[in-house]
Design an enzyme around this catalytic site. Structure first.
Site, PDB file in Angstrom:
ATOM      1  N   ASP A 172      29.143   6.111  17.574  1.00 25.25           N
ATOM      2  CA  ASP A 172      30.567   6.114  17.923  1.00 25.25           C
ATOM      3  C   ASP A 172      31.232   4.820  17.481  1.00 25.25           C
ATOM      4  O   ASP A 172      30.701   3.746  17.673  1.00 25.25           O
ATOM      5  CB  ASP A 172      30.711   6.264  19.449  1.00 25.25           C
ATOM      6  CG  ASP A 172      32.111   6.690  19.851  1.00 25.25           C
ATOM      7  OD1 ASP A 172      32.893   7.079  18.980  1.00 25.25           O
ATOM      8  OD2 ASP A 172      32.405   6.631  21.060  1.00 25.25           O
ATOM      9  N   HIS A 225      36.002  17.300  15.739  1.00 28.39           N
ATOM     10  CA  HIS A 225      36.635  16.204  16.491  1.00 28.39           C
ATOM     11  C   HIS A 225      37.112  15.063  15.586  1.00 28.39           C
ATOM     12  O   HIS A 225      38.242  14.595  15.720  1.00 28.39           O
ATOM     13  CB  HIS A 225      35.642  15.698  17.542  1.00 28.39           C
ATOM     14  CG  HIS A 225      36.063  14.467  18.240  1.00 28.39           C
ATOM     15  ND1 HIS A 225      37.170  14.416  19.056  1.00 28.39           N
ATOM     16  CD2 HIS A 225      35.532  13.203  18.248  1.00 28.39           C
ATOM     17  CE1 HIS A 225      37.293  13.187  19.547  1.00 28.39           C
ATOM     18  NE2 HIS A 225      36.325  12.437  19.065  1.00 28.39           N
TER      19      HIS A 225
END
Ligand SMILES: *[C@@H]1O[C@H](CO)[C@@H](O)[C@H](O)[C@H]1NC(C)=O
Ligand SMILES: *[C@@H]1O[C@H](CO)[C@@H](O)[C@H](O)[C@H]1NC(C)=O
Ligand SMILES: *[C@@H]1O[C@H](CO)[C@@H](O)[C@H](O)[C@H]1NC(C)=O
Ligand SMILES: *[C@@H]1O[C@H](CO)[C@@H](O)[C@H](O)[C@H]1NC(C)=O
Ligand SMILES: *[C@@H]1O[C@H](CO)[C@@H](O)[C@H](O)[C@H]1NC(C)=O
Length: 520
Positions: A224, A366
């Site tokens: 991330d 996403h």
């Protein structure tokens, strides 16, 4: 030892015991992580190696340290407070707190002044008002506060919100980051001692990078923070693609800030959006397993992993599916020169149309919903002010065996896990709020509308963080594009994997303002 010197010694010892807890001194030891795949940060301008790419327009000694560095903290505490005695607070802010606040240069490699615990501070609109600072920062969302905008952001009202966020009671937040929680605790005690009764605690949240090889990965398991844009004049020197974004999209008063007329003292500041996003990991894993794809030549496990990767748009390693469409490629994920070097267009593939072909990456993925890159054309063109720098950290423990085997997150509050989401931008309406409202929660984005010239069935809301607008109950989300064998196939997601627990909008002032406008 004579009696008089003995008593002096004793009184010194007592004074020392009563004085502020001992704070370890700054050194050149880094306190940031650089997991495989993260782009390298520029070197400190004050260090021995001067990075030529660091332009003089960004004053890295004045910009608070958290704004530009991204998701690289090991431990971080968010300490939300209310101001009870503005006069005392202002005086201590200028005299003592100001000098504790960590600037960007201090955290970069080559710095000889790395703090043991980095300290940043930011204020909500009600916090500035409590300090009698009524200047207009020209950001209506900041003025509203996040609580008033819960429905705009797609939250199911505020019944899931942490009580401290429900309202406008939070005046500010300290962000404390270090390698060890005990160093954070020591620095917090020091700050509380300095500020005394001038503040009270409203809420605190402790974040931590996940252990071992999961360091740098969020709780669903995906690397991330690698999609963060490169920033012109900061870290564009070492980043091949996509094009670096103007610093003014993030830092007020610098090149590319689209808002003019703000007070001079705000130059070098940034709006900080905080959100506590709970993640239901066992539920997410079960959904992925139950919807494994059927791509020929892949094993059951590979088809399961492929489905998960197509929901996100990256593999767990960080490798983008746009470049590794069938199987994870950990070497690609770990290579910061390549793992961001894609824009969904493939002019090299004959007949490939970025506006309709979802074989490599679904429109609903996403990372594509939140940063569409060339899907809408040149990223530095019409849509280039919709960027944020994400600087959050995971919170909460690893999934327990009991949770994993029952496919259910525990209801024990001490086992809540998720992301302490932090996003920086110079304009909340075109940064975080635009991305959440117009892209993430917009089922029509990007496909099924002629506006963007794309073709295909309705994309659906973001499968990870999207919500079907305004519904108090969790309406099922329907997405398309996820099955590469039939991109019209619809998948229905009937439970939420990410639950908003609320947050607030803050302004992270330039450090100079702490001893200037904010304390006088
Ligand atoms: C903090 O941790 C990092 C990464 O584990 C390590 O390289 C560094 O030396 C540590 N710094 C301090 C001050 O302990
Ligand atoms: C707030 O500012 C105004 C105008 O500068 C001043 O008159 C007033 O006394 C200030 N109030 C406090 C509480 O500092
Ligand atoms: C979409 O792109 C893939 C991968 O390059 C290609 O194999 C496929 O034929 C394309 N589909 C269409 C409809 O053009
Ligand atoms: C958990 O979910 C998996 C995947 O659907 C299933 O195989 C397993 O039986 C479930 N376990 C329980 C206890 O429900
Ligand atoms: C939408 O999906 C349906 C059913 O799969 C299909 O017949 C139709 O062609 C699709 N529309 C577009 C624009 O792709």
């Amino acid at each position: 030892m004579k009696l008089s010197s003995l008593s002096i010694f004793i009184s010194l010892a007592i004074n020392a015991a009563l004085a502020a807890p001992e704070i370890k001194r700054a050194s050149s030891d880094p306190i940031l992580i650089n997991p495989p795949g993260f782009p390298s940060l520029p070197s400190s301008r004050t260090g021995s190696r001067i990075a030529p790419q660091v332009a003089t327009t960004l004053n890295l000694n004045d910009i608070q340290g958290d704004v530009l560095i991204g998701m690289r903290k090991i431990k971080e505490l968010f300490f939300f407070f209310s101001i009870k005695d503005a006069a005392t607070f202002k005086s201590k802010l200028g005299s003592d707190i100001h000098s504790l606040v960590t600037n960007t240069n201090q955290l970069l490699s080559g710095s000889s002044n790395v703090p043991v615990t980095a300290v940043n501070i930011a204020f909500s609109n009600t916090g500035l008002l409590a300090l009698n600072v009524t200047d207009d920062l020209l950001d209506p969302d900041f003025v509203s506060g996040q609580f008033a905008e819960a429905n705009d952001l797609g939250d199911a009202g505020t019944s899931n919100w942490v009580s401290g966020f429900a309202g406008t009671n939070i005046h500010g937040v300290f962000l404390l980051a270090a390698n060890h929680t005990q160093d954070i605790d020591t620095q917090l005690a020091n700050i509380q001692q300095i500020l005394g009764d001038s503040i009270t605690e409203i809420y605190r949240l402790s974040g931590a990078a996940r252990p071992g090889h999961e360091q740098g990965h969020e709780h669903f398991g995906f690397l991330d923070g690698v999609s963060n844009p490169a920033v012109q004049g900061f870290d564009d020197g070492d980043r091949p693609q996509p094009a670096a974004i103007a610093s003014g999209r993030f830092i007020l008063g610098t090149d590319g800030d689209t808002v003019s007329g703000r007070p001079d003292w705000t130059t070098g500041g940034s709006f900080l959006v905080f959100r506590q996003l709970q993640q239901k990991v066992p539920e997410f894993n079960k959904y992925v397993e139950d919807n494994a794809l059927n791509v020929p030549g892949l094993s059951q496990q590979e088809n399961t992993d492929l489905f998960g990767a197509r929901l996100i748009g990256r593999w767990k390693s960080g490798a983008p599916i746009d470049l590794a469409p069938l199987r994870d490629d950990p070497a690609l994920g770990a290579d910061s020169q390549r793992n961001n070097n894609f824009n969904y267009d493939h002019p090299d593939i004959s007949g490939f149309d970025v506006k309709s072909n979802q074989t490599l990456c679904p429109f609903s993925a996403h990372v594509r919903k939140t940063r569409p890159r060339a899907t809408l054309g040149d990223e530095t063109g019409a849509f280039d002010d919709h960027h944020i720098i994400r600087s959050g950290i995971p919170y909460g423990p690893e999934v327990t065996d009991a949770e994993a085997s029952s496919n259910q997150s525990s209801t024990d509050p001490s086992l809540e896990r998720g992301l302490a989401f932090v996003a920086y931008q110079s304009n909340i309406a075109s940064g975080f709020k635009f991305i959440q409202q117009s892209w993430v929660d917009n089922a029509q984005f990007p496909a099924d509308i002629s506006v963007f010239g794309l073709t295909g069935n309705t994309t659906g809301v973001d499968p990870i963080i999207g919500r079907v607008g305004g519904s108090a109950t969790d309406a099922p989300r329907v997405i398309t594009g996820t099955d590469p064998l039939d991109t019209n196939k619809a998948f229905t997601i009937d439970s939420e994997f990410v639950i908003s627990r609320g947050g607030e909008y803050f302004f992270s002032p330039p450090i100079s303002a702490l001893s200037g406008r904010l304390s006088t």
